[in-house]
Design a protein around this motif. Structure first.
Motif, short mmCIF file in Angstrom:
data_model
loop_
_atom_site.label_atom_id
_atom_site.label_comp_id
_atom_site.label_asym_id
_atom_site.label_seq_id
_atom_site.Cartn_x
_atom_site.Cartn_y
_atom_site.Cartn_z
N MET A 1 0.85 -1.20 0.00
CA MET A 1 0.00 0.00 0.00
C MET A 1 0.88 1.25 0.00
N GLU A 2 0.56 2.23 -0.83
CA GLU A 2 1.37 3.44 -0.92
C GLU A 2 1.26 4.27 0.34
N GLU A 3 2.37 4.89 0.74
CA GLU A 3 2.37 5.74 1.91
C GLU A 3 1.57 7.01 1.62
N LYS A 4 0.72 7.41 2.56
CA LYS A 4 -0.09 8.60 2.40
C LYS A 4 0.08 9.50 3.62
N PRO A 5 0.36 10.81 3.43
CA PRO A 5 0.43 11.73 4.56
C PRO A 5 -0.92 11.82 5.26
N SER A 6 -0.90 12.14 6.55
CA SER A 6 -2.14 12.20 7.32
C SER A 6 -3.07 13.30 6.85
N ASP A 7 -2.50 14.36 6.22
CA ASP A 7 -3.34 15.48 5.76
C ASP A 7 -3.64 15.41 4.27
N ALA A 8 -3.41 14.22 3.66
CA ALA A 8 -3.65 14.07 2.23
C ALA A 8 -5.13 13.93 1.93
N PRO A 9 -5.55 14.28 0.70
CA PRO A 9 -6.97 14.10 0.33
C PRO A 9 -7.31 12.62 0.21
N GLU A 10 -8.61 12.35 0.11
CA GLU A 10 -9.10 10.98 0.17
C GLU A 10 -8.49 10.07 -0.89
N HIS A 11 -8.34 10.56 -2.11
CA HIS A 11 -7.88 9.73 -3.22
C HIS A 11 -6.40 9.95 -3.53
N CYS A 12 -5.62 10.28 -2.52
CA CYS A 12 -4.18 10.45 -2.68
C CYS A 12 -3.56 9.19 -3.28
N PRO A 13 -2.74 9.32 -4.36
CA PRO A 13 -2.12 8.13 -4.96
C PRO A 13 -0.97 7.57 -4.13
N GLY A 14 -0.54 8.31 -3.10
CA GLY A 14 0.57 7.86 -2.28
C GLY A 14 1.86 8.56 -2.67
N THR A 15 2.71 8.79 -1.69
CA THR A 15 3.93 9.57 -1.95
C THR A 15 4.93 8.84 -2.81
N GLN A 16 4.83 7.51 -2.90
CA GLN A 16 5.78 6.74 -3.70
C GLN A 16 5.26 6.42 -5.09
N SER A 17 4.05 6.88 -5.39
CA SER A 17 3.46 6.61 -6.69
C SER A 17 4.09 7.48 -7.78
N ASP A 18 4.10 6.97 -9.01
CA ASP A 18 4.58 7.78 -10.15
C ASP A 18 3.70 9.00 -10.38
N ASN A 19 2.45 8.94 -9.88
CA ASN A 19 1.51 10.06 -10.04
C ASN A 19 1.51 10.99 -8.84
N ALA A 20 2.44 10.79 -7.91
CA ALA A 20 2.47 11.63 -6.71
C ALA A 20 2.63 13.10 -7.09
N GLY A 21 1.68 13.92 -6.62
CA GLY A 21 1.70 15.34 -6.91
C GLY A 21 1.17 15.71 -8.27
N LYS A 22 0.80 14.71 -9.08
CA LYS A 22 0.37 14.97 -10.46
C LYS A 22 -1.08 14.56 -10.71
N ALA A 23 -1.62 13.70 -9.89
CA ALA A 23 -2.99 13.24 -10.08
C ALA A 23 -3.98 14.36 -9.77
N SER A 24 -5.19 14.22 -10.29
CA SER A 24 -6.21 15.25 -10.05
C SER A 24 -6.52 15.38 -8.57
N ALA A 25 -6.42 14.29 -7.83
CA ALA A 25 -6.70 14.33 -6.39
C ALA A 25 -5.67 15.14 -5.63
N CYS A 26 -4.51 15.41 -6.25
CA CYS A 26 -3.43 16.13 -5.56
C CYS A 26 -3.67 17.64 -5.52
N ALA A 27 -4.57 18.14 -6.35
CA ALA A 27 -4.83 19.58 -6.39
C ALA A 27 -5.29 20.08 -5.03
N GLY A 28 -4.55 21.04 -4.50
CA GLY A 28 -4.90 21.62 -3.21
C GLY A 28 -4.24 20.97 -2.02
N CYS A 29 -3.60 19.81 -2.23
CA CYS A 29 -2.93 19.14 -1.11
C CYS A 29 -1.68 19.93 -0.73
N PRO A 30 -1.44 20.19 0.56
CA PRO A 30 -0.27 20.95 0.96
C PRO A 30 1.06 20.26 0.64
#
Length: 315
Positions: A1-30
């Motif tokens: 399972m991909e690591e997810k920060p505690s303040d990440a949005p519900e559909h966070c792809p995980g910090t180790q994912s290739d889509n980390a910071g790039k997925a639509s769910a990442c918009a607005g995440c600190p």
């Protein structure tokens, strides 16, 4: 399972994912910027800087509702004014984090001034626009940066006792950003951050407030209680009150019982006061006899009110 920060949005792809910071769910995440950069994952240093800057603020009050049009901005306005009036020896701030729909400068009658009263300060992106008609068309990261600047770079004075945060509808960018900066993740630590859930009596609004309560639980934001706004209509001529929203399931009071939260009170809709707020009047002086103000004063002064932030009843 991909690591997810505690303040990440519900559909966070995980910090180790290739889509980390790039997925639509990442918009607005600190965490979006550092995730997208590919740099080693770690805590955002700006979070601790903001928390240190805000550590002296005794009580940070989020005014929340998943539903638009329930009167959050008016309630935030009157709550901040009532706090400043009720506690003249305390410093109060109203922070408008509705980035795309800032309304507090006009409602506070402070279109060109940050300080409304000697002990009441206001900050809003409305002060930074060239015109009141300018549209703010920003994605999540820019909103996050703006909120970080509001919290860490605004001169709020030597000390703040209360900060009221007027939020937009929903559970998205602004909410995630403010919570990431103000809600502590350290078990047992009292960060002073609390939420007031505002609803109207309608079932549509109540359903959205239930989602807002779920958001608060997910991010660790403690809830003070529920306020039922627009509980009745006050006739501007005869002053008779009438219900204008259906109460098929009991309204805000029933909602608070279901969620096992304190019911802070019902606030009637006074159209004369609403018009005065639109005009930026100091309604505590010009409309002191309004039943709306009386209801909000009762919330402020209640025995287990929002100022006893260490009370055991807080969830």
């Amino acid at each position: 399972m991909e690591e997810k920060p505690s303040d990440a949005p519900e559909h966070c792809p995980g910090t180790q994912s290739d889509n980390a910071g790039k997925a639509s769910a990442c918009a607005g995440c600190p965490n979006q910027t550092i995730c997208a950069s590919g740099a080693p994952r770690g805590p955002d240093p700006s979070v601790e800087l903001v928390r240190a800057r805000m550590s002296g603020v005794r009580s940070k009050l989020f005014v929340l509702s998943g539903k638009g049009g329930v009167g959050k901005s008016t309630f935030s306005n009157l709550l901040a004014r009532s706090l400043a009036s009720r506690f003249p020896d305390k410093n109060v701030a109203l922070l408008d984090i509705d980035i795309c729909g800032p309304s507090q400068p006009r409602m506070m009658g402070a279109l060109n001034e940050q300080y409304v009263e000697e002990n009441l300060a206001l900050m809003s992106i409305g002060f930074l626009l060239g015109s009141s008609d300018d549209a703010v068309i920003w994605r999540g990261p820019r909103k996050n940066n703006m909120i970080r600047q509001f919290l860490s770079e605004v001169d709020w004075g030597d000390s703040l006792d209360f900060m009221v945060l007027d939020t937009p509808p929903g559970t998205s960018d602004e909410h995630l950003s403010a919570a990431s900066y103000l809600v502590s993740k350290t078990p047992g630590e009292d960060d002073g951050a609390r939420a007031i859930l505002v609803t109207s009596p309608s079932e549509v609004a109540i359903a959205d407030v239930r989602r807002e309560a779920t958001f608060c639980k997910r991010v660790g934001l403690k809830v003070v209680g529920v306020v039922e706004n627009m509980a009745a209509f006050v006739c501007p001529h005869c002053k008779v009150t009438s219900e204008i929203f259906p109460r098929d399931r009991g309204g805000g009071e029933k909602l608070s019982e279901e969620m096992e939260l304190p019911f802070l009170g019902s606030v009637p809709l006074d159209p004369v006061l609403a018009r005065a707020c639109d005009e930026g009047q100091d309604v505590l002086s010009t409309m002191a006899d309004s039943p709306t103000l009386a209801a909000i004063s009762a919330i402020v002064d209640r025995e287990f009110g929002i100022f006893k932030i260490n009370s055991d009843y807080l969830t």
